[in-house]
Design an enzyme around this catalytic site. Structure first.
Site, PDB file in Angstrom:
ATOM      1  N   CYS A 192      -4.900   2.459  -3.513  1.00 52.08           N
ATOM      2  CA  CYS A 192      -3.659   3.014  -2.928  1.00 52.08           C
ATOM      3  C   CYS A 192      -2.490   2.048  -3.130  1.00 52.08           C
ATOM      4  O   CYS A 192      -1.673   1.859  -2.215  1.00 52.08           O
ATOM      5  CB  CYS A 192      -3.814   3.344  -1.453  1.00 52.08           C
ATOM      6  SG  CYS A 192      -5.039   4.600  -1.136  1.00 52.08           S
ATOM      7  N   HIS A 217       0.870  -1.183   0.000  1.00 56.97           N
ATOM      8  CA  HIS A 217       0.000   0.000   0.000  1.00 56.97           C
ATOM      9  C   HIS A 217       0.904   1.230   0.000  1.00 56.97           C
ATOM     10  O   HIS A 217       2.033   1.180   0.501  1.00 56.97           O
ATOM     11  CB  HIS A 217      -0.828  -0.054   1.297  1.00 56.97           C
ATOM     12  CG  HIS A 217      -1.872   1.002   1.443  1.00 56.97           C
ATOM     13  ND1 HIS A 217      -1.586   2.292   1.820  1.00 56.97           N
ATOM     14  CD2 HIS A 217      -3.227   0.963   1.280  1.00 56.97           C
ATOM     15  CE1 HIS A 217      -2.707   2.990   1.899  1.00 56.97           C
ATOM     16  NE2 HIS A 217      -3.716   2.203   1.570  1.00 56.97           N
ATOM     17  N   LYS A 227      -9.817  -0.283  10.983  1.00 56.34           N
ATOM     18  CA  LYS A 227      -9.977  -1.533  10.224  1.00 56.34           C
ATOM     19  C   LYS A 227     -10.195  -2.713  11.179  1.00 56.34           C
ATOM     20  O   LYS A 227     -10.462  -3.827  10.747  1.00 56.34           O
ATOM     21  CB  LYS A 227      -8.744  -1.788   9.357  1.00 56.34           C
ATOM     22  CG  LYS A 227      -8.585  -0.767   8.221  1.00 56.34           C
ATOM     23  CD  LYS A 227      -7.506  -1.190   7.276  1.00 56.34           C
ATOM     24  CE  LYS A 227      -6.948  -0.066   6.441  1.00 56.34           C
ATOM     25  NZ  LYS A 227      -7.786   0.291   5.288  1.00 56.34           N
ATOM     26  N   GLN A 247      -4.042  -4.884   7.266  1.00 51.75           N
ATOM     27  CA  GLN A 247      -5.027  -5.889   6.824  1.00 51.75           C
ATOM     28  C   GLN A 247      -4.820  -7.230   7.535  1.00 51.75           C
ATOM     29  O   GLN A 247      -5.568  -8.172   7.294  1.00 51.75           O
ATOM     30  CB  GLN A 247      -4.919  -6.114   5.307  1.00 51.75           C
ATOM     31  CG  GLN A 247      -5.174  -4.884   4.461  1.00 51.75           C
ATOM     32  CD  GLN A 247      -6.631  -4.423   4.499  1.00 51.75           C
ATOM     33  OE1 GLN A 247      -7.517  -5.131   4.984  1.00 51.75           O
ATOM     34  NE2 GLN A 247      -6.862  -3.226   4.011  1.00 51.75           N
ATOM     35  N   ASP A 301       3.529  -4.169   7.952  1.00 51.28           N
ATOM     36  CA  ASP A 301       2.303  -3.385   7.854  1.00 51.28           C
ATOM     37  C   ASP A 301       1.147  -4.344   8.138  1.00 51.28           C
ATOM     38  O   ASP A 301       0.806  -5.183   7.298  1.00 51.28           O
ATOM     39  CB  ASP A 301       2.215  -2.789   6.440  1.00 51.28           C
ATOM     40  CG  ASP A 301       0.877  -2.111   6.185  1.00 51.28           C
ATOM     41  OD1 ASP A 301      -0.002  -2.152   7.063  1.00 51.28           O
ATOM     42  OD2 ASP A 301       0.718  -1.547   5.084  1.00 51.28           O
TER      43      ASP A 301
HETATM   44  N1  PLP Z   1      -1.590  -0.677   4.691  1.00 53.16           N
HETATM   45  C1  PLP Z   1      -2.532  -1.415   4.105  1.00 53.16           C
HETATM   46  C2  PLP Z   1      -2.190  -2.793   3.635  1.00 53.16           C
HETATM   47  C3  PLP Z   1      -3.816  -0.899   3.931  1.00 53.16           C
HETATM   48  O1  PLP Z   1      -4.762  -1.637   3.341  1.00 53.16           O
HETATM   49  C4  PLP Z   1      -4.088   0.405   4.390  1.00 53.16           C
HETATM   50  C5  PLP Z   1      -5.418   0.998   4.179  1.00 53.16           C
HETATM   51  O2  PLP Z   1      -6.164   0.612   3.319  1.00 53.16           O
HETATM   52  C6  PLP Z   1      -3.073   1.124   5.018  1.00 53.16           C
HETATM   53  C7  PLP Z   1      -1.839   0.552   5.145  1.00 53.16           C
HETATM   54  C8  PLP Z   1      -3.276   2.494   5.515  1.00 53.16           C
HETATM   55  O3  PLP Z   1      -4.220   2.513   6.534  1.00 53.16           O
HETATM   56  P1  PLP Z   1      -4.678   3.911   7.153  1.00 53.16           P
HETATM   57  O4  PLP Z   1      -5.255   4.696   6.011  1.00 53.16           O
HETATM   58  O5  PLP Z   1      -5.686   3.523   8.168  1.00 53.16           O
HETATM   59  O6  PLP Z   1      -3.465   4.546   7.729  1.00 53.16           O
END
Ligand code: PLP
Length: 406
Positions: free
Chosen positions: A364, A123, A226, A203, A200
């Site tokens: 993203c 992401h 999430k 998910q 990260d």
């Molecule tokens: N990393 C992953 C794999 C994601 O799916 C997301 C959000 O969709 C993020 C990071 C970023 O999350 P946030 O926007 O809550 O910071």
């Protein structure tokens, strides 16, 4: 499997609402999860009866708010298998957690010519902070590739780990492909070479049990929104020895030991990284979300979601002209797809007319899209509150979409 999904659905008020005069089928949990009443009530109760700023007042209300806030730190630590609550830093979201590491650890540890390894499936939140750091430090960003089915090419990743590699940052679960990465195997490779690892977990943490000790990483980042909690509270977990040696990120109140015009000394981790008044009520809500999830059981959640994934994969595969993007063996309940001759945004719009909420776009993850040669995909993502019947509605609506655009 005995899993009372109808009872669970009653815990989520929004799932009883209608969209476009049809029952809402919310299939976009990977973007943000819906909230159970337990979370909504915990926030309301906190503001109604317990609210004050934390770590400041000597009066009872503030002491009580502080106690509740700090209790969530312990709760989160337990939930992800952290040894010590001081390893939990509250931030706004996964993005902020990763930026914190890039700005603090990265600023101190990355030098000219050093290498940071990420993967194609990241992401933007786990790409851009490292690109920015690499640019500041004249370091190099290297990218591990994926196989055709969307699984990580672990052998190629290993070949990138060299004497200049300082950090390996990768996702637990891909938000597009659904791929679940073999985190422990990868962190072991890095550890053997003295390379720091950041996972990260945006998910990862919502969809099954997470134990940072067995994952073997140095940092784990995730977002409360999430995890069926409110937006505004996220978590950076880091090994305490590493966190405690990191320089501050934001300066201000609450992160100091002593301030004078001659010089300032800083609090230890985690307070060092929590300058200013945090989103107190959202942290309280996150604690309630964890209590709620543990009441159901993360293993039960993972099993139900896996059953939904199997059903969705089977049913979607039968839609003529539909191609699923991401078919790794280890996969979470996220199904990205394209439909011949129909732009993903048009799919999203037709489905919206049926009361079905899915995501359409680049998610993203533009570098991944570029790798796949796709401008965008549609994506349905499932949570433990979804049902096979909702998937059947999705499939019927996709058949209709295909006919509309034929
Ligand atoms: N990393 C992953 C794999 C994601 O799916 C997301 C959000 O969709 C993020 C990071 C970023 O999350 P946030 O926007 O809550 O910071």
């Amino acid at each position: 499997m005995s899993f009372d999904v109808e009872r669970i659905r009653r815990d989520f008020p929004i799932l009883a609402t209608k969209m476009r005069e049809r029952p809402l089928a919310y299939l976009d949990t990977a973007a943000s999860a819906q909230k159970p009443k337990a979370v909504i009530d915990a926030i309301s109760d906190f503001y109604s009866s317990h609210y004050a700023n934390i770590h400041r007042g000597v009066y009872q209300l503030s002491a009580e708010a502080t106690r509740r806030y700090d209790a969530v730190r312990k709760r989160v630590a337990q939930f992800i298998g952290a040894r010590d609550p001081r390893e939990i830093v509250f931030v706004r979201n996964a993005t902020e957690a990763i930026n914190l590491v890039a700005r603090s650890w990265g600023e101190a540890q990355i030098g000219k010519g050093d290498e940071i390894v990420v993967t194609t499936m990241e992401h933007h939140a786990n790409i851009v902070p490292w690109q920015m750091l690499a640019a500041r430090k004249e370091a190099r960003l290297r990218v591990a590739s994926i196989h055709e089915d969307g699984s990580l090419d672990v052998a190629q990743l290993e070949s990138l780990l060299g004497p200049r590699t300082r950090l390996l940052a990768f996702t637990h679960v891909s938000n597009v492909l659904g791929t679940i990465n073999p985190v422990a195997e990868i962190t072991a490779m890095a550890r053997a070479r003295g390379i720091t690892t950041l996972v990260d977990g945006a998910q990862g943490v919502p969809h099954g049990p997470v134990d940072v000790a067995s994952l073997g990483c140095d940092f784990y980042a995730f977002s409360g929104h999430k995890l069926f909690g409110p937006s505004g509270a996220g978590v950076l977990w880091g090994r305490h020895a590493i966190l405690d040696a990191m320089p501050p990120f934001l300066g201000g109140g609450d992160m100091i030991e002593r301030v004078s015009f001659k010089g300032t000394t800083y609090a230890r981790a985690p307070e060092r990284f929590e300058a200013g008044t945090p989103d107190i009520a959202s942290v309280i809500g996150l604690g309630a979300a964890i209590d709620y999830l543990e009441g159901i059981g993360m293993a039960n959640i993972a099993a139900w979601e896996h059953a939904l994934l199997v059903h969705a994969t089977e049913a979607l595969s039968k839609v003529p002209g539909l191609r699923i993007i991401g078919t790794a063996k280890e996969k979470a309940a996220v199904v990205a797809f394209v439909l011949d001759g129909v732009h993903p945004h048009d799919i999203g719009t037709v489905l919206d007319g049926e009361g079905i909420a899915i995501r359409a776009g680049h998610h993203c993850a533009q570098p991944l899209m570029e790798h796949l040669g796709l401008p965008a995909t549609a994506r349905a993502s499932f949570a433990f509150y979804n049902t096979p019947a909702e998937i059947d509605r999705l499939v019927a609506a996709l058949e209709k979409t295909r006919d509309l655009f034929a």
